[in-house]
Design a protein around this motif. Structure first.
Motif, PDB file in Angstrom:
ATOM      1  N   VAL A   1       8.393  -1.575   6.948  1.00 29.51           N
ATOM      2  CA  VAL A   1       9.564  -0.991   6.565  1.00 29.51           C
ATOM      3  C   VAL A   1       9.364  -0.844   4.917  1.00 29.51           C
ATOM      4  N   SER A   2       9.407   0.454   4.536  1.00 28.42           N
ATOM      5  CA  SER A   2       9.034   0.849   3.349  1.00 28.42           C
ATOM      6  C   SER A   2      10.043   0.512   2.332  1.00 28.42           C
ATOM      7  N   LYS A   3       9.556  -0.073   1.052  1.00 30.25           N
ATOM      8  CA  LYS A   3      10.524  -0.054   0.179  1.00 30.25           C
ATOM      9  C   LYS A   3      10.196   0.980  -1.043  1.00 30.25           C
TER      10      LYS A   3
ATOM     11  N   SER B   1       0.774   4.627   2.186  1.00 30.86           N
ATOM     12  CA  SER B   1      -0.298   4.370   3.420  1.00 30.86           C
ATOM     13  C   SER B   1       0.255   3.038   3.981  1.00 30.86           C
ATOM     14  N   VAL B   2      -0.126   2.787   5.388  1.00 29.95           N
ATOM     15  CA  VAL B   2       0.164   1.394   5.913  1.00 29.95           C
ATOM     16  C   VAL B   2      -1.366   0.737   6.088  1.00 29.95           C
ATOM     17  N   PHE B   3      -1.082  -0.605   5.648  1.00 30.98           N
ATOM     18  CA  PHE B   3      -2.377  -1.620   5.886  1.00 30.98           C
ATOM     19  C   PHE B   3      -1.793  -2.543   6.809  1.00 30.98           C
TER      20      PHE B   3
ATOM     21  N   VAL C   1       3.866  -1.374   4.443  1.00 28.90           N
ATOM     22  CA  VAL C   1       3.624   0.088   3.567  1.00 28.90           C
ATOM     23  C   VAL C   1       3.490  -0.187   2.317  1.00 28.90           C
ATOM     24  N   ILE C   2       2.449   0.687   1.519  1.00 26.41           N
ATOM     25  CA  ILE C   2       2.005   0.294   0.262  1.00 26.41           C
ATOM     26  C   ILE C   2       1.829   1.773  -0.371  1.00 26.41           C
TER      27      ILE C   2
END
Length: 459
Positions: free
Chosen positions: A99-101, A49-51, A56-57
């Motif tokens: 940017v997702s990890k 999800s994006v907060f 991105v978490i």
């Protein structure tokens, strides 16, 4: 070394709201460094999800208060790989990007992009969440509601992305990680102090309503093993002698009320969005009337402290118990009954029926003891508690101001560095501070209900 040193040479920028950029930096159109991707049918991947303020978490690391829940059919959810840029289509203008990890899947309503190898992903995570990019997302969006603005790719692809050389990006990431680790540790320590002070507020009430204000008074057994002794001259009465259940049918002219655990009975119209999240049905005919001075209790959440003496006339959910209160000093009763001592009593009198909800047994509740000091002591306690509260709250306010100031500095620092206002190329970072766990501190910093807006956007 001057950490606020600007670059030696600048050039004119075409990015909105930015006048100049370092001479060696390049502005790229968004489409040249971010490539649309939409890979579906990966239903076994982890939900992401994006907060706002978090990026991105993992969905299972979120607060669980999302307005939009995952669909049962995940076949159209999009694959996100580590290093991909994710934008919430309707909330990017507020900064709901990152940017997702992680590898996982996100809602079909999101944009997912793979990034050029011209971008260090960690630098991209700093840059795309900064005002230099968010302001451009605003210009690329069109309003569809009070907080929703659709982001249109034909406009988005023309957005300008400011990039320094890769080695410089690496240094910027190293520098910002270093500085933010120190800032976030500072904030974490201040938050811990605030938590301690809030616990102290509870301790002030607990001590006053079970031990009194005179440390030298003679004591007697309370009859409750875990509670210990109470002043010898205090009375003990079961709640059935003080609270009499009543039930009056709904009146259409009265406002809606609810109980907030930390505050007691409130007008729903004055509750914050976080407090006012319970569903309200169209048919309120089953709602109950509460009068000023009556005791209202959410029987499903009494074990959390969701009850109090009402200062309003209004109506509440059928899930509430309403009582006439036969106790002269209602302010004292309100302080005492909302102390952790009585919350624990109500917890013991409740039976779990599902996660987060326990049904309070009225029969068990009636036998809960209430400890009653003489009227003069009640008045003294009622004067003492607000005085102590103010002293503690003043300290909390000062700590909060420190957090607010350092948070503003944190935001400005990131912006100044990723837009080239500050040159950090020659700043050396010590190995000792590099070992700080940035991710752990970052998560703790962002997951802050008291001081950071962590409102979640659509999954």
């Amino acid at each position: 070394m001057n950490i606020n040193k600007p670059y030696e040479e600048y050039k004119i920028s075409k990015i909105p709201y930015i006048n100049q950029i370092p001479k060696g930096w390049i502005e790229y159109p968004f489409y040249a460094i971010a490539y649309v991707k939409s890979v579906t049918k990966n239903v076994d991947e982890e939900l992401l999800s994006v907060f706002l303020n978090k990026g991105v978490i993992k969905y299972n690391q979120s607060t669980g208060t999302q307005v939009h829940k995952p669909s049962q059919d995940l076949s159209n959810y999009q694959l996100v790989e580590s290093g991909d840029l994710v934008l919430n289509n309707q909330q990017a203008w507020r900064g709901s990007v990152g940017v997702s990890k992680y590898r996982g899947i996100v809602s079909p309503a999101y944009y997912v992009f793979s990034l050029s190898n011209l971008i260090n992903p960690k630098f991209g995570n700093y840059l795309f969440r900064d005002a230099v990019m968010v302001n451009q997302f605003v210009l690329s969006s069109k309003g569809v509601g009070s907080i929703q603005r659709n982001l249109y790719y034909p406009f988005l692809k023309r957005v300008r992305v400011l990039l320094p050389p890769l080695d410089e990006q690496d240094q910027i990431v190293k520098y910002l990680d270093f500085q933010l680790a120190k800032i976030n540790k500072f904030i974490k320590s201040k938050k811990k102090l605030i938590s301690i002070l809030k616990e102290k507020k509870q301790a002030v009430v607990n001590e006053a309503v079970t031990k009194g204000l005179n440390p030298n008074v003679k004591m007697k057994p309370s009859g409750v093993d875990w509670l210990g002794e109470i002043p010898e001259h205090w009375e003990i009465k079961p709640l059935r002698q003080l609270l009499k259940p009543v039930s009056v049918k709904n009146r259409a002219d009265l406002p809606l009320l609810s109980v907030v655990r930390e505050k007691g009975v409130m007008l729903r119209s004055e509750m914050s969005k976080e407090e006012n999240h319970n569903f309200i049905p169209d048919d309120l005919s089953g709602y109950k009337v509460v009068d000023i001075g009556q005791f209202a209790m959410n029987k499903m959440k009494a074990w959390q402290g969701s009850y109090g003496v009402s200062s309003y006339n209004g109506i509440v959910s059928p899930a509430y118990y309403i009582f006439n209160l036969f106790f002269d000093n209602k302010e004292y009763f309100h302080y005492a009954i909302r102390s952790k001592v009585y919350v624990n009593f109500f917890y013991q009198a409740s039976d779990g029926i599902r996660i987060g909800q326990w049904d309070l047994s009225l029969n068990k509740m009636k036998d809960i003891p209430f400890f009653i000091p003489p009227e003069e002591e009640q008045s003294e306690i009622v004067q003492y508690i607000p005085h102590e509260f103010k002293r503690i709250e003043d300290s909390i306010s000062k700590l909060q101001q420190e957090i607010d100031l350092i948070t503003e500095y944190r935001t400005r620092l990131i912006s100044d560095v990723v837009t080239g206002k500050v040159d950090v190329r020659d700043i050396e970072i010590t190995e000792e501070l590099e070992e700080i766990d940035i991710d752990e501190i970052e998560e703790d910093f962002n997951d802050n209900e008291e001081v950071v807006d962590s409102e979640e956007c659509e999954v």
